[in-house]
Write a protein that holds these residues in place. Structure first.
Motif, short mmCIF file in Angstrom:
data_model
loop_
_atom_site.label_atom_id
_atom_site.label_comp_id
_atom_site.label_asym_id
_atom_site.label_seq_id
_atom_site.Cartn_x
_atom_site.Cartn_y
_atom_site.Cartn_z
N ASP A 76 41.11 -21.63 92.04
CA ASP A 76 42.51 -21.99 92.14
C ASP A 76 43.55 -20.81 92.11
O ASP A 76 44.21 -20.54 92.82
N TRP A 80 46.18 -19.12 94.18
CA TRP A 80 47.63 -18.95 93.97
C TRP A 80 48.33 -17.53 94.13
O TRP A 80 49.38 -17.28 94.55
N ASP A 85 51.94 -18.07 94.72
CA ASP A 85 52.53 -19.42 94.46
C ASP A 85 52.98 -19.39 93.01
O ASP A 85 52.28 -19.76 92.10
N LYS A 87 55.31 -20.95 91.46
CA LYS A 87 55.79 -22.24 90.70
C LYS A 87 54.03 -22.62 90.02
O LYS A 87 54.41 -22.92 88.78
N ARG A 88 53.04 -22.59 90.61
CA ARG A 88 51.87 -23.04 89.94
C ARG A 88 51.35 -21.94 88.97
O ARG A 88 50.71 -22.24 87.78
N ARG A 91 53.43 -22.47 85.78
CA ARG A 91 53.13 -23.53 85.14
C ARG A 91 51.96 -23.27 84.46
O ARG A 91 51.90 -23.67 83.20
N ARG A 92 50.83 -22.46 84.92
CA ARG A 92 49.66 -22.33 84.27
C ARG A 92 49.97 -21.34 83.09
O ARG A 92 49.28 -21.72 81.89
#
Length: 139
Positions: A76, A80, A85, A87-88, A91-92
């Motif tokens: 994943d 990303w 990505d 945003k992800r 967040r991670r």
């Protein structure tokens, strides 16, 4: 150095200081009286008891987070990155920083428990030595 690095360095320094405390108090000097050791042991017990439930919850989160980390998550993350990505990925990053902070808190608690155990061992040895001395005087 960014904020996360500073935080992690601060937590690591705190752990190193706590480990030094074990060396000096629990293993350490013979000039520390039994009364002082008992007082410090009582202080440690209060600290441990006050944090026990919270630390158990943190421990479960740290362990379950480790168990859920898998190749699928790595895939994943690669996806990303390729898609950009942000945003992800951010967040991670935030989740990993929070987990690192909790892992340090868990480690600090474990150090306190180790210090407590070392003090108990030192006091138990002193009790055994006193009993042995008393037994040799009585016989």
């Amino acid at each position: 150095m960014d904020e996360l690095q500073q935080l992690l360095q601060k937590r690591l320094s705190k752990l190193e200081h706590a480990i030094c405390s074990i060396k000096s108090r629990a293993i350490g000097s013979s000039d520390t009286t039994e009364v002082e050791l008992l007082a410090y042991l009582a202080e440690l017990e209060l600290h441990i008891d006050a944090q026990l439930v919270r630390i158990e919850q943190i421990g479960h989160r740290v362990i379950s987070s480790h168990e859920s980390t898998s190749a699928a998550i790595a895939d994943d993350v690669d996806e990303w990155k390729q898609r950009g990505d942000l945003k992800r990925l951010r967040r991670r990053s935030m989740d990993a920083a929070a987990l690192a902070t909790e892992a340090f808190e868990f480690a600090e608690f474990a150090v306190k428990k180790a210090e407590h155990a070392a003090l108990e061992a030192r006091l138990a040895k002193a009790d055994a030595d006193k009993a042995e001395a008393h037994a040799s005087c009585v016989s």
